[in-house]
Design an enzyme around this catalytic site. Structure first.
Site, PDB file in Angstrom:
ATOM      1  N   LEU A   1       0.913  -1.667   0.002  1.00 56.73           N
ATOM      2  CA  LEU A   1       0.237   0.030   0.422  1.00 56.73           C
ATOM      3  C   LEU A   1       0.384   1.633  -0.301  1.00 56.73           C
ATOM      4  O   LEU A   1       0.561   2.219  -0.333  1.00 56.73           O
ATOM      5  CB  LEU A   1      -1.294   0.203   1.094  1.00 56.73           C
ATOM      6  CG  LEU A   1      -2.187  -0.999   1.372  1.00 56.73           C
ATOM      7  CD1 LEU A   1      -2.609  -0.999   2.650  1.00 56.73           C
ATOM      8  CD2 LEU A   1      -3.251  -0.902  -0.048  1.00 56.73           C
ATOM      9  N   ARG A   2       2.080   1.182  -0.080  1.00 51.75           N
ATOM     10  CA  ARG A   2       3.006   2.028   0.276  1.00 51.75           C
ATOM     11  C   ARG A   2       2.658   3.132   1.272  1.00 51.75           C
ATOM     12  O   ARG A   2       3.953   4.298   1.325  1.00 51.75           O
ATOM     13  CB  ARG A   2       3.073   2.528  -1.600  1.00 51.75           C
ATOM     14  CG  ARG A   2       3.376   1.996  -2.476  1.00 51.75           C
ATOM     15  CD  ARG A   2       4.334   0.779  -2.117  1.00 51.75           C
ATOM     16  NE  ARG A   2       4.615   0.753  -3.832  1.00 51.75           N
ATOM     17  CZ  ARG A   2       5.906  -0.336  -3.416  1.00 51.75           C
ATOM     18  NH1 ARG A   2       6.187  -1.533  -2.664  1.00 51.75           N
ATOM     19  NH2 ARG A   2       6.188  -1.049  -4.687  1.00 51.75           N
TER      20      ARG A   2
ATOM     21  N   ASN B   1       7.561  -2.676   3.736  1.00 51.58           N
ATOM     22  CA  ASN B   1       7.884  -2.332   3.259  1.00 51.58           C
ATOM     23  C   ASN B   1       7.490  -0.966   3.489  1.00 51.58           C
ATOM     24  O   ASN B   1       7.851  -0.500   2.483  1.00 51.58           O
ATOM     25  CB  ASN B   1       9.251  -2.658   2.471  1.00 51.58           C
ATOM     26  CG  ASN B   1       8.452  -3.819   1.412  1.00 51.58           C
ATOM     27  OD1 ASN B   1       7.016  -3.475   1.812  1.00 51.58           O
ATOM     28  ND2 ASN B   1       8.775  -3.573   0.659  1.00 51.58           N
TER      29      ASN B   1
ATOM     30  N   ASP C   1       9.437  -8.972   2.750  1.00 55.26           N
ATOM     31  CA  ASP C   1       9.336  -9.116   2.513  1.00 55.26           C
ATOM     32  C   ASP C   1       9.601  -7.566   1.866  1.00 55.26           C
ATOM     33  O   ASP C   1      10.076  -6.438   1.913  1.00 55.26           O
ATOM     34  CB  ASP C   1       7.763  -9.379   1.595  1.00 55.26           C
ATOM     35  CG  ASP C   1       6.869  -8.743   0.353  1.00 55.26           C
ATOM     36  OD1 ASP C   1       7.881 -10.473  -0.410  1.00 55.26           O
ATOM     37  OD2 ASP C   1       6.854  -7.944  -0.508  1.00 55.26           O
TER      38      ASP C   1
ATOM     39  N   ASN D   1      10.138  -9.299  -9.267  1.00 57.18           N
ATOM     40  CA  ASN D   1      10.885  -9.756  -8.310  1.00 57.18           C
ATOM     41  C   ASN D   1       9.954 -11.058  -7.437  1.00 57.18           C
ATOM     42  O   ASN D   1       9.879 -10.368  -6.405  1.00 57.18           O
ATOM     43  CB  ASN D   1      12.015  -9.473  -7.554  1.00 57.18           C
ATOM     44  CG  ASN D   1      13.245 -10.081  -6.754  1.00 57.18           C
ATOM     45  OD1 ASN D   1      13.064 -10.989  -6.679  1.00 57.18           O
ATOM     46  ND2 ASN D   1      13.745  -8.669  -5.885  1.00 57.18           N
TER      47      ASN D   1
ATOM     48  N   ASP E   1       0.832  -9.668  -4.974  1.00 64.07           N
ATOM     49  CA  ASP E   1       1.991  -8.441  -5.044  1.00 64.07           C
ATOM     50  C   ASP E   1       1.943  -7.806  -6.059  1.00 64.07           C
ATOM     51  O   ASP E   1       2.567  -6.546  -6.311  1.00 64.07           O
ATOM     52  CB  ASP E   1       2.937  -9.735  -5.489  1.00 64.07           C
ATOM     53  CG  ASP E   1       4.637  -8.835  -5.058  1.00 64.07           C
ATOM     54  OD1 ASP E   1       4.683  -7.980  -4.266  1.00 64.07           O
ATOM     55  OD2 ASP E   1       5.211  -9.566  -5.649  1.00 64.07           O
TER      56      ASP E   1
ATOM     57  N   HIS F   1       4.219   1.745  -8.359  1.00 68.90           N
ATOM     58  CA  HIS F   1       5.034   2.658  -8.825  1.00 68.90           C
ATOM     59  C   HIS F   1       4.982   3.757  -9.492  1.00 68.90           C
ATOM     60  O   HIS F   1       4.253   3.541 -10.436  1.00 68.90           O
ATOM     61  CB  HIS F   1       6.822   2.221  -9.637  1.00 68.90           C
ATOM     62  CG  HIS F   1       6.928   0.405  -8.686  1.00 68.90           C
ATOM     63  ND1 HIS F   1       8.158   1.500  -7.699  1.00 68.90           N
ATOM     64  CD2 HIS F   1       6.925  -1.073  -8.233  1.00 68.90           C
ATOM     65  CE1 HIS F   1       8.019   0.163  -6.612  1.00 68.90           C
ATOM     66  NE2 HIS F   1       7.659  -0.578  -7.678  1.00 68.90           N
TER      67      HIS F   1
END
Length: 424
Positions: free
Chosen positions: A60-61, A91, A149, A276, A303, A307
């Protein structure tokens, strides 16, 4: 409030229109031509209604990278794709590696989320250190499970101690498996035939499979539930299959993009194909589907990794890994696996609902009386084309733009509330 869904097609009763009565946040009745009053009526028009989809792997950033995605836009994208529960990776910046940071993210989720969000905590402080987080305190603060992750846990001792602690706390360890010592020359795609043709540095399957082999033995020793993210290689499938035969408590997920594409789909140095783990060989792709069908791989997870357009233009070199997936997962899988008769509709729905619910002990993923009213409706008849304009995510970094699909989302319901509905 009462909500009545009319004329639905449901799994187990494909041939007859079914009505579903929701009262407040619970399914109260399921039957043919229900004669009940309701404040709101939704006509499913013969479309498929399933339990709300569950995605155990989403980025979700927020906080820290709101230019890519926010909790509001990421959960709107999930609702757009029929997902009613998602599990958010840690992350972000700052990573929720302390109680205070976890509580802050929980507040952001409570304020902005349009679907149910379960938040992961890091295994180690700042995700890259060897200092374990305080698991018990983080669980009490709302952590769903523990994962680093985005990076693999490089030291076996660190993973072993984390697993011991997780087993004691009765929580799961979720692993992005990647041995950095086997990464050479800053790999950007699979080490196979296509990377050589494109003159791009490769990433060996060994980075993934060898760390899985290490971790399943540590999991056997500690008794922890160990779950493997985004499996991509045939060797990994073999290791997981052997571990399950040995009685080790290991589960695994696979992404739609690894099921539907291989390195052969990468025709040029295009950063939209950079992810990745990378898209691997055709043999790997076939092994993943085989593993899903025989139960070696337990579920599908997207996943979803947004971006900005600026970050994902041009070459793979220098661009970030990852593609979005929340809004396209079900229709892509339905179109390319169910309509081609490689899997059944019942299997696909199970991998996206009841299996993740069962494995992670979530009281969701069921369409039955008394279950939470988390539902999704999909249009299996009308063809669409994936476009940037249809996306609710803040980002559009996906190589699936232009693909023709069936099974787009018609509406999504969370706790009895409509959180997405097709505009027309």
């Amino acid at each position: 409030m009462k909500l009545l869904i009319k004329n639905a097609r449901i799994i187990g009763n494909h041939d007859f229109p079914t009505d579903i009565l929701i009262e407040d946040s619970t399914i109260k009745k399921i039957g043919m031509d229900l004669k009940v009053s309701a404040e709101k009526i939704l006509n499913a028009k013969g479309k498929l209604v399933t339990p709300g989809l569950i995605d155990v792997h989403v980025h979700l950033r927020e906080p820290g990278f709101e230019y890519k995605e926010t909790i509001a836009t990421g959960t709107a994208a999930a609702a757009r794709g029929g997902f009613t529960t998602i599990c958010a990776m840690p992350n972000v910046n700052p990573a929720p590696d302390s109680v205070k940071k976890m509580q802050n993210i929980q507040r952001l989720i409570s304020k902005s989320a349009k679907v149910k969000v379960k938040q992961y905590a890091p295994i180690t402080e700042q995700l890259t250190s060897d200092r374990l987080t305080d698991q018990r305190a983080l669980v009490n603060a709302g952590a769903f499970a523990f994962t680093n992750d985005g990076v693999g846990v490089q030291t076996a001792a660190t993973m072993y101690l984390a697993m011991k602690e997780a087993a004691k706390n009765k929580v799961s360890i979720i692993a992005h498996t990647e041995d950095d010592s086997l990464l050479f020359d800053g790999g950007v795609m699979h080490e196979g035939k296509r990377n050589k043709e494109l003159n791009l540095s490769g990433m060996s399957q060994l980075t993934e499979s060898t760390q899985i082999a290490r971790d399943v033995l540590l999991a056997e020793s500690t008794g922890v539930h160990y779950h493997i993210c985004h499996v991509s290689a045939k060797e990994s499938v073999r290791v997981i299959r052997d571990a399950k035969k040995a009685g080790i408590n290991v589960t695994a997920e696979v992404t739609p993009h690894h099921l539907l594409m291989s390195e052969e789909d990468i025709l040029s140095d295009n950063s939209l194909f950079k992810m990745n783990p990378p898209l691997r060989s055709k043999a790997d792709q076939e092994a993943l589907l085989e593993g899903l069908l025989d139960g070696t791989i337990d579920m599908i997870a997207t996943d979803h990794a947004p971006h900005s357009d600026e970050e994902k233009q041009g070459s793979m070199i220098g661009s970030p890994f990852g593609i979005i997936g929340s809004e396209t997962a079900f229709p892509l899988l339905y179109t390319n696996l169910v309509k081609t008769r490689r899997v059944t509709l019942d299997q696909l729905v199970e991998w996206l609902t009841s299996k993740p619910a069962e494995i992670f002990n979530m009281d969701i993923g069921r369409l039955e009386v008394g279950a939470p009213a988390d539902l999704a409706c999909f249009d299996l008849q009308n063809e669409k084309v994936i476009s940037k304009e249809m996306l609710h995510s803040k980002s559009s970094n996906t190589p699936f733009i232009g693909w023709k699909i069936y099974g787009d989302t018609y509406f999504t319901i969370v706790d009895g509330q409509v959180v997405y509905q097709e505009e027309n």
